[in-house]
Design a protein around this motif. Structure first.
Motif, PDB file in Angstrom:
ATOM      1  N   THR A  36      57.190  24.400  10.172  1.00 46.19           N
ATOM      2  CA  THR A  36      57.118  25.822   9.844  1.00 46.19           C
ATOM      3  C   THR A  36      55.807  26.160   9.136  1.00 46.19           C
ATOM      4  O   THR A  36      55.223  27.216   9.394  1.00 46.19           O
ATOM      5  N   LEU A  37      55.304  25.274   8.287  1.00 49.99           N
ATOM      6  CA  LEU A  37      54.021  25.517   7.618  1.00 49.99           C
ATOM      7  C   LEU A  37      52.880  25.558   8.637  1.00 49.99           C
ATOM      8  O   LEU A  37      52.013  26.440   8.576  1.00 49.99           O
ATOM      9  N   ARG A  38      52.897  24.651   9.595  1.00 51.88           N
ATOM     10  CA  ARG A  38      51.852  24.623  10.628  1.00 51.88           C
ATOM     11  C   ARG A  38      51.833  25.932  11.423  1.00 51.88           C
ATOM     12  O   ARG A  38      50.786  26.539  11.604  1.00 51.88           O
ATOM     13  N   LEU A  39      53.018  26.408  11.859  1.00 52.69           N
ATOM     14  CA  LEU A  39      53.061  27.653  12.633  1.00 52.69           C
ATOM     15  C   LEU A  39      52.804  28.877  11.760  1.00 52.69           C
ATOM     16  O   LEU A  39      52.196  29.844  12.223  1.00 52.69           O
ATOM     17  N   TRP A  40      53.234  28.836  10.510  1.00 50.64           N
ATOM     18  CA  TRP A  40      52.945  29.932   9.577  1.00 50.64           C
ATOM     19  C   TRP A  40      51.435  30.129   9.468  1.00 50.64           C
ATOM     20  O   TRP A  40      50.946  31.251   9.477  1.00 50.64           O
ATOM     21  N   ARG A  41      50.711  29.045   9.387  1.00 53.16           N
ATOM     22  CA  ARG A  41      49.249  29.118   9.249  1.00 53.16           C
ATOM     23  C   ARG A  41      48.564  29.555  10.542  1.00 53.16           C
ATOM     24  O   ARG A  41      47.423  30.011  10.501  1.00 53.16           O
ATOM     25  N   LEU A  42      49.247  29.444  11.687  1.00 57.00           N
ATOM     26  CA  LEU A  42      48.662  29.865  12.962  1.00 57.00           C
ATOM     27  C   LEU A  42      48.721  31.369  13.180  1.00 57.00           C
ATOM     28  O   LEU A  42      47.912  31.918  13.915  1.00 57.00           O
ATOM     29  N   ILE A  43      49.700  32.030  12.570  1.00 53.66           N
ATOM     30  CA  ILE A  43      49.812  33.473  12.784  1.00 53.66           C
ATOM     31  C   ILE A  43      48.905  34.211  11.801  1.00 53.66           C
ATOM     32  O   ILE A  43      48.623  33.724  10.708  1.00 53.66           O
ATOM     33  N   ASP A  44      48.454  35.384  12.196  1.00 54.41           N
ATOM     34  CA  ASP A  44      47.498  36.107  11.359  1.00 54.41           C
ATOM     35  C   ASP A  44      48.177  36.717  10.125  1.00 54.41           C
ATOM     36  O   ASP A  44      49.397  36.792  10.033  1.00 54.41           O
TER      37      ASP A  44
END
Length: 163
Positions: free
Chosen positions: A78-86
């Motif tokens: 979830t942290l990895r994908l959180w950081r991918l979204i603007d």
């Protein structure tokens, strides 16, 4: 990509989602656990996602089971994908729930400014995982069109269908 669910009234609901990652047969999307979509998916076993690739003229449909990865259970993913979204997309998770009534700002600002998102995933942020049991591929670039159906891993060759 569009994802179809069944509403509380028994009617179909179709929503557009952004595919974030693919892991084999599993498609990963980000979503807000407070959304109507997430609540409906919690009550039903599966869903179907569909998209059309204009460049290749190919339609893809994925049907399968759905589950959610939450920050509490899957902190690294979830942290990895959180950081991918603007930043603006992250801010939506910090405001009122999706679908709630809009409230005008209480200040004299010209436009609504969403809350500032944190560096870690919001509590209601999650990864919606659709694990495909069946994939339909309709190739429209050539004539005659070709229609293929795949049934999970290890279930043999794809079946060719009439388009």
């Amino acid at each position: 990509m569009q994802l179809a669910t069944v509403g509380d009234d028994g009617g179909a609901r179709c929503r557009t989602l952004s595919l974030r990652e693919r892991h084999g047969r599993a498609l990963w999307f980000t979503t807000d656990q407070r959304s109507e979509k997430a609540m409906q998916l919690e009550r039903q076993a599966g869903a179907e996602a569909c998209w059309y690739d204009l460049t290749s003229r190919t339609q893809w449909r994925f049907r399968g089971r759905v589950h959610f990865l939450t920050p509490q259970q899957h902190p690294e993913d979830t942290l990895r994908l959180w950081r991918l979204i603007d930043r603006e997309a992250r801010a939506r998770f910090c405001g009122p729930p999706p679908g709630s009534l809009w409230q005008p700002p209480k200040s004299d600002h010209y436009r609504y400014l969403p809350p500032t998102p944190e560096d870690h995933p919001a509590e209601d942020f999650s990864i919606l995982v659709l694990t495909a049991d069946q994939v339909d591929v309709l190739e429209l670039a050539e004539s005659p069109h070709r229609h293929w159906q795949y049934h999970g891993e290890g279930r043999g060759a794809p079946t060719r269908l009439v388009p």
